[in-house]
Scaffold this motif. Structure first.
Motif, PDB file in Angstrom:
ATOM      1  N   LEU A 206      25.061 -38.447 -46.151  1.00 39.59           N
ATOM      2  CA  LEU A 206      26.068 -37.442 -45.831  1.00 39.59           C
ATOM      3  C   LEU A 206      26.726 -37.964 -44.240  1.00 39.59           C
ATOM      4  O   LEU A 206      25.943 -38.207 -43.334  1.00 39.59           O
ATOM      5  CB  LEU A 206      25.382 -36.243 -45.290  1.00 39.59           C
ATOM      6  CG  LEU A 206      26.115 -35.003 -44.884  1.00 39.59           C
ATOM      7  CD1 LEU A 206      27.433 -34.655 -45.726  1.00 39.59           C
ATOM      8  CD2 LEU A 206      25.409 -34.064 -44.594  1.00 39.59           C
ATOM      9  N   ASP A 207      28.072 -38.307 -44.439  1.00 36.16           N
ATOM     10  CA  ASP A 207      28.662 -39.007 -43.244  1.00 36.16           C
ATOM     11  C   ASP A 207      29.553 -37.481 -42.656  1.00 36.16           C
ATOM     12  O   ASP A 207      30.559 -37.087 -43.119  1.00 36.16           O
ATOM     13  CB  ASP A 207      29.714 -39.947 -43.681  1.00 36.16           C
ATOM     14  CG  ASP A 207      30.662 -40.477 -42.521  1.00 36.16           C
ATOM     15  OD1 ASP A 207      30.294 -39.927 -41.085  1.00 36.16           O
ATOM     16  OD2 ASP A 207      31.420 -41.078 -42.657  1.00 36.16           O
ATOM     17  N   ALA A 208      28.958 -36.735 -41.777  1.00 35.32           N
ATOM     18  CA  ALA A 208      29.433 -35.615 -41.095  1.00 35.32           C
ATOM     19  C   ALA A 208      30.243 -35.691 -39.926  1.00 35.32           C
ATOM     20  O   ALA A 208      29.877 -36.487 -39.022  1.00 35.32           O
ATOM     21  CB  ALA A 208      28.219 -34.644 -40.887  1.00 35.32           C
ATOM     22  N   ASP A 209      31.470 -35.213 -39.923  1.00 31.31           N
ATOM     23  CA  ASP A 209      32.423 -35.339 -38.629  1.00 31.31           C
ATOM     24  C   ASP A 209      32.412 -33.793 -38.368  1.00 31.31           C
ATOM     25  O   ASP A 209      33.171 -33.043 -39.195  1.00 31.31           O
ATOM     26  CB  ASP A 209      33.595 -35.902 -39.161  1.00 31.31           C
ATOM     27  CG  ASP A 209      34.745 -35.909 -37.936  1.00 31.31           C
ATOM     28  OD1 ASP A 209      34.532 -37.119 -37.326  1.00 31.31           O
ATOM     29  OD2 ASP A 209      35.547 -34.994 -37.884  1.00 31.31           O
ATOM     30  N   ASP A 303      29.317 -37.550 -33.810  1.00 27.62           N
ATOM     31  CA  ASP A 303      29.111 -38.569 -34.966  1.00 27.62           C
ATOM     32  C   ASP A 303      27.609 -38.086 -35.519  1.00 27.62           C
ATOM     33  O   ASP A 303      26.805 -38.707 -35.061  1.00 27.62           O
ATOM     34  CB  ASP A 303      29.454 -40.017 -34.910  1.00 27.62           C
ATOM     35  CG  ASP A 303      30.878 -40.055 -34.360  1.00 27.62           C
ATOM     36  OD1 ASP A 303      31.668 -39.253 -34.969  1.00 27.62           O
ATOM     37  OD2 ASP A 303      31.336 -41.288 -33.632  1.00 27.62           O
ATOM     38  N   ILE A 304      27.575 -37.716 -36.810  1.00 25.69           N
ATOM     39  CA  ILE A 304      26.370 -37.301 -37.454  1.00 25.69           C
ATOM     40  C   ILE A 304      26.174 -38.243 -38.888  1.00 25.69           C
ATOM     41  O   ILE A 304      27.162 -38.064 -39.768  1.00 25.69           O
ATOM     42  CB  ILE A 304      26.071 -36.195 -37.539  1.00 25.69           C
ATOM     43  CG1 ILE A 304      26.327 -35.459 -36.297  1.00 25.69           C
ATOM     44  CG2 ILE A 304      24.631 -35.483 -38.322  1.00 25.69           C
ATOM     45  CD1 ILE A 304      26.113 -33.727 -36.383  1.00 25.69           C
ATOM     46  N   LEU A 318      24.160 -29.856 -46.540  1.00 27.42           N
ATOM     47  CA  LEU A 318      25.508 -29.757 -46.241  1.00 27.42           C
ATOM     48  C   LEU A 318      25.817 -28.454 -46.301  1.00 27.42           C
ATOM     49  O   LEU A 318      26.717 -28.092 -45.324  1.00 27.42           O
ATOM     50  CB  LEU A 318      26.185 -30.665 -47.069  1.00 27.42           C
ATOM     51  CG  LEU A 318      27.649 -30.488 -47.061  1.00 27.42           C
ATOM     52  CD1 LEU A 318      28.115 -31.030 -45.626  1.00 27.42           C
ATOM     53  CD2 LEU A 318      28.470 -31.213 -47.997  1.00 27.42           C
ATOM     54  N   GLU A 319      25.490 -27.667 -47.133  1.00 27.28           N
ATOM     55  CA  GLU A 319      25.939 -26.044 -47.382  1.00 27.28           C
ATOM     56  C   GLU A 319      25.160 -25.297 -46.061  1.00 27.28           C
ATOM     57  O   GLU A 319      25.919 -24.542 -45.333  1.00 27.28           O
ATOM     58  CB  GLU A 319      25.335 -25.521 -48.628  1.00 27.28           C
ATOM     59  CG  GLU A 319      26.049 -24.117 -48.648  1.00 27.28           C
ATOM     60  CD  GLU A 319      27.690 -23.924 -48.646  1.00 27.28           C
ATOM     61  OE1 GLU A 319      28.171 -23.037 -48.155  1.00 27.28           O
ATOM     62  OE2 GLU A 319      28.222 -25.020 -49.074  1.00 27.28           O
ATOM     63  N   ALA A 320      23.825 -25.677 -45.961  1.00 23.19           N
ATOM     64  CA  ALA A 320      23.527 -24.975 -44.737  1.00 23.19           C
ATOM     65  C   ALA A 320      24.075 -25.401 -43.293  1.00 23.19           C
ATOM     66  O   ALA A 320      23.952 -24.484 -42.615  1.00 23.19           O
ATOM     67  CB  ALA A 320      21.931 -25.168 -44.803  1.00 23.19           C
ATOM     68  N   SER A 331      32.961 -26.344 -36.773  1.00 22.09           N
ATOM     69  CA  SER A 331      33.177 -26.682 -38.411  1.00 22.09           C
ATOM     70  C   SER A 331      33.272 -27.979 -38.671  1.00 22.09           C
ATOM     71  O   SER A 331      33.479 -28.700 -37.727  1.00 22.09           O
ATOM     72  CB  SER A 331      34.367 -25.880 -38.653  1.00 22.09           C
ATOM     73  OG  SER A 331      35.613 -26.382 -38.137  1.00 22.09           O
ATOM     74  N   LEU A 332      32.946 -28.403 -39.942  1.00 24.23           N
ATOM     75  CA  LEU A 332      33.052 -29.552 -40.215  1.00 24.23           C
ATOM     76  C   LEU A 332      34.483 -29.831 -40.610  1.00 24.23           C
ATOM     77  O   LEU A 332      35.280 -29.244 -41.119  1.00 24.23           O
ATOM     78  CB  LEU A 332      32.268 -29.861 -41.574  1.00 24.23           C
ATOM     79  CG  LEU A 332      30.642 -29.904 -41.035  1.00 24.23           C
ATOM     80  CD1 LEU A 332      29.830 -30.025 -42.567  1.00 24.23           C
ATOM     81  CD2 LEU A 332      30.194 -30.771 -40.257  1.00 24.23           C
TER      82      LEU A 332
END
Length: 511
Positions: A206-209, A303-304, A318-320, A331-332
């Motif tokens: 999961l590349d989260a921004d 950066d996560i 991801l939903e949580a 927010s993402l």
């Protein structure tokens, strides 16, 4: 702790329990790097002052380590003139001036008197934060990144306060948090991510921004988070002054109820505090209680990267995560947040389903790729991001235009430093082709620049190749393999790790 002891020893910090405070899963961190001062300012007296400041901060660290649920109620007295002087000497001498127009050299001309006056104003509450000056710097994607340039005295007090708060929060922050922390850097985060993917059962990434993190931070939530550990109202008021000072742009001062000025000295620490409570503690609990399989986490500022064994875990997380960040005004970014199949089995699994090669993801200037070694085994590869290389070459091209008529030796010395600095960051294992390509393109740009010096110039490729040989460093791997440096950084051992004297942990050092 008695009041008598507080009065007799000003270095002692009074603390009190936090109401309903949650115990942080503090993890050990790498050794902290020593403070870097200006070489021209070194003296025996200042060395002694640094020792005194360091000893005071170490006592705070010990209290923070021993009393993880308590607030620090008396901290401001640690911001002494010695502490302010050390903070001043750590500032860059050639840094841009803020709205006050005051430069480092101007302040240093009468440093002792200036610091005594600043110290007095801070302690009697007369210190006033000034608005930060808005400037823009280009981003690799062509957009502009807004930065806030604080006034000189604001930089001094912020740096002194940051050192004070770091002594506390470095005992609280979790091991998978790497951004803007003493003794930690980008390559530590890269090492942790590589070791996590290579040593754990990671099949999805999961590349989260986080969307516009520094602009969207809730100032109310930020102060509430700080107050979990900081009970000294004077320190809280200092932070509030900086948050309320506003940004000066086009002659107008704008003050918002959200955001913390990106570029301010204290902003990285405040960002880490915010994400520690909004994300880190929650993600650590989720990993322990909710995940059905292996899970790794690496965070560098906003950066996560999160790795999972099972796709179901990844989608639930991801939903949580969306819901969790939403509770704290974050927010993402849907355009930059991706869940991809990645890991040692990704290529085979996708081929079995008739799909193409595994997707890649970017982190801290590198593209991560599922590759194979010469023996056909899984090999996690890192390559310099193409857009970052393209942006760097464009900057070199523009600078060469300005230096076109300089002597070749002057240009060569400058290019040597540029290429050397680029290699110092990007020269990691598996990235040799990108390094060679960068050097080739720099050589090509140099030849074009020399040919444009006059219509009669006819610098041949053989000539420019010789110049590159004389001036430009050759591409070579400067960084060790991630697991080697990680083993030195985290010298722990577990039988199942597969290598002696190493503890491969899920995204950072663990107790």
């Amino acid at each position: 702790m008695t009041h008598e002891r507080e009065k007799s020893d000003p270095a002692v910090v009074a603390v009190k329990p936090v109401n309903n405070a949650e115990r942080s899963a503090a993890e050990s961190v790498e050794p902290r790097a020593g403070a870097k001062g200006n070489a021209s300012q070194h003296s025996t007296g200042r060395a002694q002052k640094r020792v005194t400041v360091s000893q005071g901060l170490e006592r705070i660290r010990q209290v923070a380590r021993q009393r993880t649920k308590e607030k620090f109620t008396t901290l401001l007295h640690h911001i002494s003139t010695d502490h302010l002087e050390q903070a001043f000497l750590e500032l860059k001498e050639d840094a841009a001036a803020g709205v006050d127009g005051l430069r480092w050299q101007d302040y240093a001309a009468d440093l002792e008197r200036n610091l005594e006056d600043l110290h007095a104003r801070v302690h009697r509450g007369a210190y006033r934060a000034q608005p930060s000056r808005r400037v823009y710097i280009p981003k690799p994607d062509g957009r502009q990144r807004p930065l806030a340039v604080a006034a000189l005295e604001d930089k001094i007090v912020q740096r002194a306060t940051t050192a004070l708060l770091n002594a506390i929060y470095e005992e609280d922050f979790l091991g998978f948090s790497y951004g803007f922390r003493p003794g930690r850097g980008t390559h530590d985060a890269l090492d942790a991510l590589c070791v996590g993917i290579d040593s754990r059962k990671v099949n999805f990434i999961l590349d989260a921004d986080i969307r516009s993190f520094f602009d969207e931070v809730s100032k109310d939530w930020l102060i509430r988070f700080v107050e979990h550990r900081i009970g000294d109202k004077r320190i809280i008021r200092l932070i509030q002054k900086w948050l309320r000072a506003g940004i000066l742009e086009d002659g107008i001062v704008a003050v918002s109820d959200k955001g913390t000025g990106q570029g301010a000295v204290i902003s990285p620490l405040l960002a880490n505090v915010y994400l520690h409570y909004a994300f880190d503690l929650w993600a650590e609990r989720w990993r322990k209680r909710e995940a059905a399989g292996d899970m790794i986490i690496v965070r560098y500022a906003d950066d996560i990267i999160v790795g999972f064994e099972h796709e179901a875990d990844a989608r639930r997380f991801l939903e949580a995560m969306r819901e969790r960040l939403g509770e704290f005004a974050l927010s993402l970014n849907p355009d930059k947040t991706r869940l991809i199949e990645f890991g040692r089995h990704a290529a085979a699994n996708r081929e079995r389903r008739g799909l193409g090669k595994p997707e890649t993801f970017n982190f801290l200037g590198f593209s991560f790729i599922c590759g194979k070694s010469r023996r056909g085994k899984f090999l996690l590869k890192r390559k310099t991001r193409r857009d970052r290389m393209r942006a760097k070459l464009q900057a070199i091209k523009q600078e060469l235009r300005q230096r076109r008529h300089q002597p070749i030796s002057v240009q060569g010395k400058w290019l040597r430093q540029v290429v050397k600095g680029y290699f110092n960051y990007h020269a990691v294992p598996t990235n040799s082709q990108a390094l060679a390509a960068f050097r080739f393109f720099v050589t090509e740009l140099w030849q074009r620049s020399l040919r444009r010096r006059s219509q009669k110039d006819s610098t041949t490729w053989e000539q420019i190749t010789q110049l590159a040989k004389d001036w430009l460093p050759k591409p070579t791997t400067l960084h060790p393999w991630p697991e080697i440096r990680f083993a030195v950084t985290h010298p722990r051992w577990e039988p199942y790790a597969g290598k002696p004297h190493v503890r491969f942990c899920a995204g950072g050092a663990q107790q």
